[in-house]
Design an enzyme around this catalytic site. Structure first.
Site, PDB file in Angstrom:
ATOM      1  CB  VAL A   1      -1.029  -0.025   1.148  1.00  0.00           C
ATOM      2  CG1 VAL A   1      -0.376   0.005   2.510  1.00  0.00           C
ATOM      3  CG2 VAL A   1      -2.000   1.126   1.019  1.00  0.00           C
TER       4      VAL A   1
ATOM      5  CG  HIS B   1       0.086  -2.611   5.547  1.00  0.00           C
ATOM      6  ND1 HIS B   1      -0.433  -3.124   6.700  1.00  0.00           N
ATOM      7  CD2 HIS B   1      -0.458  -3.331   4.543  1.00  0.00           C
ATOM      8  CE1 HIS B   1      -1.262  -4.110   6.416  1.00  0.00           C
ATOM      9  NE2 HIS B   1      -1.283  -4.264   5.111  1.00  0.00           N
TER      10      HIS B   1
END
Ligand SMILES: NC(=O)c1ccc[n+]([C@@H]2O[C@H](COP(=O)([O-])OP(=O)(O)OC[C@H]3O[C@@H](n4cnc5c(N)ncnc54)[C@H](O)[C@@H]3O)[C@@H](O)[C@H]2O)c1
Length: 318
Positions: A126, A179
């Site tokens: 992401v 992430h």
């Protein structure tokens, strides 16, 4: 009929995460209009019907329809959660490159519609794909947000709440960084009512080992869920709805999303999960959470990993 401006969300990617997000959005009554785009047109058709039948019992009235990129012209938020999964023999880099190319096309199409709202990205990796979205769209950094470590922070709060027997709402703890595997827990600031949780665990010989376990459970939760049921979607869907509400309702919430650093944490030119104030203007301010020396080292390591990934795909978006 006269068009009256409303809170409009366009969702690109109606898979496990996308459809869970759409359902949560309808259930909570967050938007007035939801447009869904996916290559799987029949799936979208079915979901649109199903969601419209859920709407009368949802949080507030909402119109849901299948759409195209033209529908992004007056959208407040475009959420991108589509991806092509890896094929046998593909490396992680092959997968990133493939999804970068898909993003380049999608973001260009959205911008061609005249879109001037906020992008919210959740597709993995992401942080890197949020960077791609910003580069391709040319939008100001506040208007391009990644889900970052919002889910990881929820997982950390859950673990701490279980450990200390209080509600997750009363636990203050954050996961920052990539992430992914290099993320870190900001243990030095984790607290309940001002009581430092790291110290509480460290001072108790019978619970010291929980410091490592709580972090590993947090970081590796996705692997366990995927092992058990193939994919993770409810957690991230709720995280995305939380961000959507913060934007549409101008909430000034501070959330660990993927934001573009321009000198904060002594880093620049990278999207990474950090506490950020979110309102109708987007990701308006990055908060520099005080870090211990070790946390600073781990954060810089995470940023370097992301910068390396960014560099590897930058030729595809030049
Ligand atoms: N950020 C997070 O915390 C988090 C958590 C969970 C999952 N994810 C990520 O979310 C992404 C989606 O996961 P999923 O389980 O929903 O996948 P999925 O395979 O169920 O859904 C992907 C959807 O994207 C669609 N799609 C593919 N290419 C498209 C294109 N060019 N245009 C429009 N639609 C297209 C597919 O048809 C499919 O419906 C993955 O990258 C996953 O890793 C992120």
């Amino acid at each position: 009929m006269e068009y009256i401006k409303s809170n409009k969300v366009v969702l690109i990617g109606d898979g496990a995460v996308g459809s869970s997000y759409a359902f949560a959005l309808v259930a909570q009554g967050v938007a007035d209009e939801l447009v869904i785009i996916d290559l799987a047109e029949e799936k979208v058709k079915g979901d649109v019907m199903d969601l419209n039948h859920a709407a009368p019992y949802g949080g507030s009235p909402i119109k849901i329809k299948a759409g195209s990129y033209k529908d992004c012209d007056n959208a407040d938020i475009v959420v991108i959660i589509c991806w092509r999964c890896s094929k046998k023999g593909e490396t992680r880099l092959d997968l990133i490159e493939k999804n970068t190319k898909i993003f380049k096309n999608i973001v260009s199409e959205v911008m061609d519609s005249g879109f001037d709202g906020i992008f919210l990205v959740a597709t993995n990796p992401v942080d890197v794909l949020t960077y791609v979205t910003r580069e391709v769209s040319g939008l100001p950094k506040e208007k391009v947000i990644g889900s970052g470590t919002i889910l990881d922070t929820a997982r950390f709060k859950y673990e701490l709440a279980e450990e200390f027997g209080v509600s997750d709402r009363s636990v203050h703890g954050q996961i920052i960084g990539e992430h992914g595997d290099s993320e870190l827990a900001v243990w030095s600031q984790a607290n309940i009512a001002g009581q430092p949780l790291y110290q509480l665990l460290k001072d108790d010989p019978e619970r010291q080992h929980r410091i490592e376990e709580i972090f590993v459970n947090t970081r590796d939760a996705a692997y366990d869920i995927i092992q058990a049921k193939g994919a993770t979607y409810y957690g991230i869907a709720m995280g995305l709805v939380h961000i959507t509400k913060a934007i549409l309702n101008n909430q000034n919430l501070v959330l660990t999303v993927s934001s573009y650093l321009e000198g904060e944490y002594d880093q620049k030119g990278v999207y990474v999960g950090v506490p950020t104030k979110i309102n109708r203007q987007g990701a308006v301010k990055v908060f520099e959470i005080p870090l211990s020396e070790e946390e600073e080292r781990l954060f810089n390591n995470s940023v370097n990993i992301l910068k390396e990934m960014q560099n590897k795909i930058s030729h595809l978006i030049a």
